[in-house]
Design a protein around this motif. Structure first.
Motif, short mmCIF file in Angstrom:
data_model
loop_
_atom_site.label_atom_id
_atom_site.label_comp_id
_atom_site.label_asym_id
_atom_site.label_seq_id
_atom_site.Cartn_x
_atom_site.Cartn_y
_atom_site.Cartn_z
N GLU A 1 0.84 -1.19 0.00
CA GLU A 1 0.00 0.00 0.00
C GLU A 1 0.88 1.25 0.00
OE1 GLU A 1 -4.05 1.15 2.33
OE2 GLU A 1 -2.40 0.53 3.61
N SER A 2 0.45 2.29 -0.66
CA SER A 2 1.17 3.56 -0.61
C SER A 2 0.73 4.34 0.63
CB SER A 2 0.91 4.39 -1.86
OG SER A 2 -0.41 4.88 -1.87
N VAL A 3 1.54 5.31 1.01
CA VAL A 3 1.20 6.18 2.13
C VAL A 3 -0.10 6.92 1.83
CG1 VAL A 3 1.93 8.26 3.36
CG2 VAL A 3 3.56 6.41 2.97
N ALA A 4 -0.23 7.44 0.60
CA ALA A 4 -1.45 8.17 0.22
C ALA A 4 -2.68 7.27 0.31
CB ALA A 4 -1.29 8.75 -1.18
N ALA A 5 -2.57 6.04 -0.17
CA ALA A 5 -3.71 5.11 -0.13
C ALA A 5 -4.08 4.78 1.31
CB ALA A 5 -3.39 3.85 -0.92
N ALA A 6 -3.08 4.60 2.17
CA ALA A 6 -3.36 4.31 3.59
C ALA A 6 -4.06 5.48 4.25
CB ALA A 6 -2.06 3.97 4.32
N LEU A 7 -3.67 6.69 3.89
CA LEU A 7 -4.30 7.90 4.44
C LEU A 7 -5.77 7.96 4.06
CD1 LEU A 7 -3.57 10.47 6.06
CD2 LEU A 7 -3.14 11.58 3.87
N VAL A 8 -6.06 7.75 2.79
CA VAL A 8 -7.45 7.77 2.30
C VAL A 8 -8.25 6.66 2.99
CG1 VAL A 8 -8.88 7.37 0.25
CG2 VAL A 8 -6.84 8.83 0.09
N ARG A 9 -7.68 5.47 3.06
CA ARG A 9 -8.37 4.34 3.68
C ARG A 9 -8.61 4.59 5.17
NH1 ARG A 9 -6.31 0.61 6.69
NH2 ARG A 9 -4.17 0.89 5.95
N GLY A 10 -7.58 5.06 5.87
CA GLY A 10 -7.71 5.27 7.30
C GLY A 10 -8.78 6.28 7.66
N VAL A 11 -8.84 7.38 6.92
CA VAL A 11 -9.88 8.39 7.18
C VAL A 11 -11.26 7.79 6.92
CG1 VAL A 11 -10.85 10.60 6.39
CG2 VAL A 11 -8.38 10.38 6.79
N ARG A 12 -11.40 7.06 5.82
CA ARG A 12 -12.69 6.45 5.50
C ARG A 12 -13.10 5.45 6.57
NH1 ARG A 12 -11.35 4.04 1.17
NH2 ARG A 12 -11.18 2.01 2.12
N GLU A 13 -12.17 4.57 6.97
CA GLU A 13 -12.51 3.54 7.95
C GLU A 13 -12.83 4.11 9.33
OE1 GLU A 13 -9.85 -0.13 6.05
OE2 GLU A 13 -9.22 0.78 7.94
N GLU A 14 -12.08 5.12 9.76
CA GLU A 14 -12.27 5.63 11.12
C GLU A 14 -13.35 6.68 11.25
OE1 GLU A 14 -8.15 4.60 13.36
OE2 GLU A 14 -8.52 6.71 12.93
N THR A 15 -13.67 7.39 10.15
CA THR A 15 -14.63 8.50 10.25
C THR A 15 -15.78 8.43 9.27
OG1 THR A 15 -13.51 9.93 8.65
CG2 THR A 15 -12.72 10.03 10.95
N GLY A 16 -15.64 7.63 8.22
CA GLY A 16 -16.65 7.60 7.17
C GLY A 16 -16.49 8.72 6.16
N LEU A 17 -15.50 9.61 6.34
CA LEU A 17 -15.29 10.74 5.44
C LEU A 17 -14.45 10.32 4.23
CD1 LEU A 17 -14.55 13.55 8.06
CD2 LEU A 17 -16.75 12.92 7.02
N THR A 18 -14.65 11.03 3.12
CA THR A 18 -13.94 10.75 1.88
C THR A 18 -12.89 11.81 1.61
OG1 THR A 18 -15.92 9.70 0.97
CG2 THR A 18 -14.23 10.40 -0.60
N VAL A 19 -11.62 11.40 1.59
CA VAL A 19 -10.53 12.32 1.28
C VAL A 19 -10.55 12.62 -0.21
CG1 VAL A 19 -8.00 12.57 1.19
CG2 VAL A 19 -9.09 11.54 3.20
N THR A 20 -10.51 13.89 -0.55
CA THR A 20 -10.48 14.31 -1.96
C THR A 20 -9.12 14.87 -2.36
OG1 THR A 20 -11.36 16.48 -1.37
CG2 THR A 20 -12.96 14.77 -2.02
N GLY A 21 -8.27 15.14 -1.39
CA GLY A 21 -6.94 15.67 -1.72
C GLY A 21 -6.06 15.75 -0.49
N ILE A 22 -4.76 15.68 -0.75
CA ILE A 22 -3.77 15.86 0.31
C ILE A 22 -3.16 17.24 0.09
CG2 ILE A 22 -1.61 15.03 1.31
CD1 ILE A 22 -2.37 12.23 0.23
N ARG A 23 -3.35 18.14 1.05
CA ARG A 23 -2.88 19.52 0.91
C ARG A 23 -1.42 19.68 1.27
NH1 ARG A 23 -6.57 21.98 4.74
NH2 ARG A 23 -4.92 23.51 4.95
N HIS A 24 -1.02 19.16 2.44
CA HIS A 24 0.34 19.38 2.93
C HIS A 24 0.81 18.18 3.74
CE1 HIS A 24 0.05 23.65 2.05
NE2 HIS A 24 -1.06 23.72 2.75
#
Length: 148
Positions: free
Chosen positions: A58-81
């Motif tokens: 898994e990439s770091v970016a994919a883990a970030l998107v997955r983690g937010v979705r799994e823990e909060t139900g929110l959908t990441v649309t972009g990584i700002r910083h």
């Protein structure tokens, strides 16, 4: 900032001998989302940022998107910083590096918790019940946000 280096798929979910975890800073009009850890004991636990362990392949970016979705139900649309990192030892004594990113989400609600007791939106101007390491990350984020 380019986040392309975080799109690299990591065969073992680690880099430089460190297991990787990611944390997301989700901002809603100057307040950030913190999760309340489940506690059955008398000790008041700290709050945490949403996140995940980077899995094998898994990439770091994919883990970030997955983690937010799994823990909060929110959908990441972009990584700002990329805001900052810190290292620590896992309970098993293995080195872990936690990478933190400010992310954009499709909407800041509803929050759908999967493994936490609750959540809160907090101003970075108040005293936060977080670890010193997370406090440092949030201070760096506050400083970064002030320059935008």
């Amino acid at each position: 900032m380019s986040t392309s280096m975080y799109d690299e798929v990591l065969p073992r979910g680690e880099r430089d001998g460190f297991g990787l975890r990611v944390g997301a800073i989700i901002d809603r009009g100057g307040e950030v989302l913190l999760l309340e850890v489940n506690s059955t004991g008398p000790i008041r636990l700290t709050h945490k940022l949403p996140g995940a362990t980077v899995g094998p392949g898994e990439s770091v970016a994919a883990a970030l998107v997955r983690g937010v979705r799994e823990e909060t139900g929110l959908t990441v649309t972009g990584i700002r910083h990329h805001v900052g990192d810190f290292d620590y030892l896992s309970p098993a004594g293995k080195p872990v590096r936690r990478l933190h990113f400010a992310v954009e989400v499709k909407a800041t609600g509803p929050i759908l918790l999967s493994a936490h007791a609750g959540y809160l939106w907090v101003s970075l101007d108040r005293e936060l019940r977080v670890t010193p390491s997370i406090r440092g990350i949030l201070t760096a984020y506050k400083d970064l946000a002030a320059t935008e």
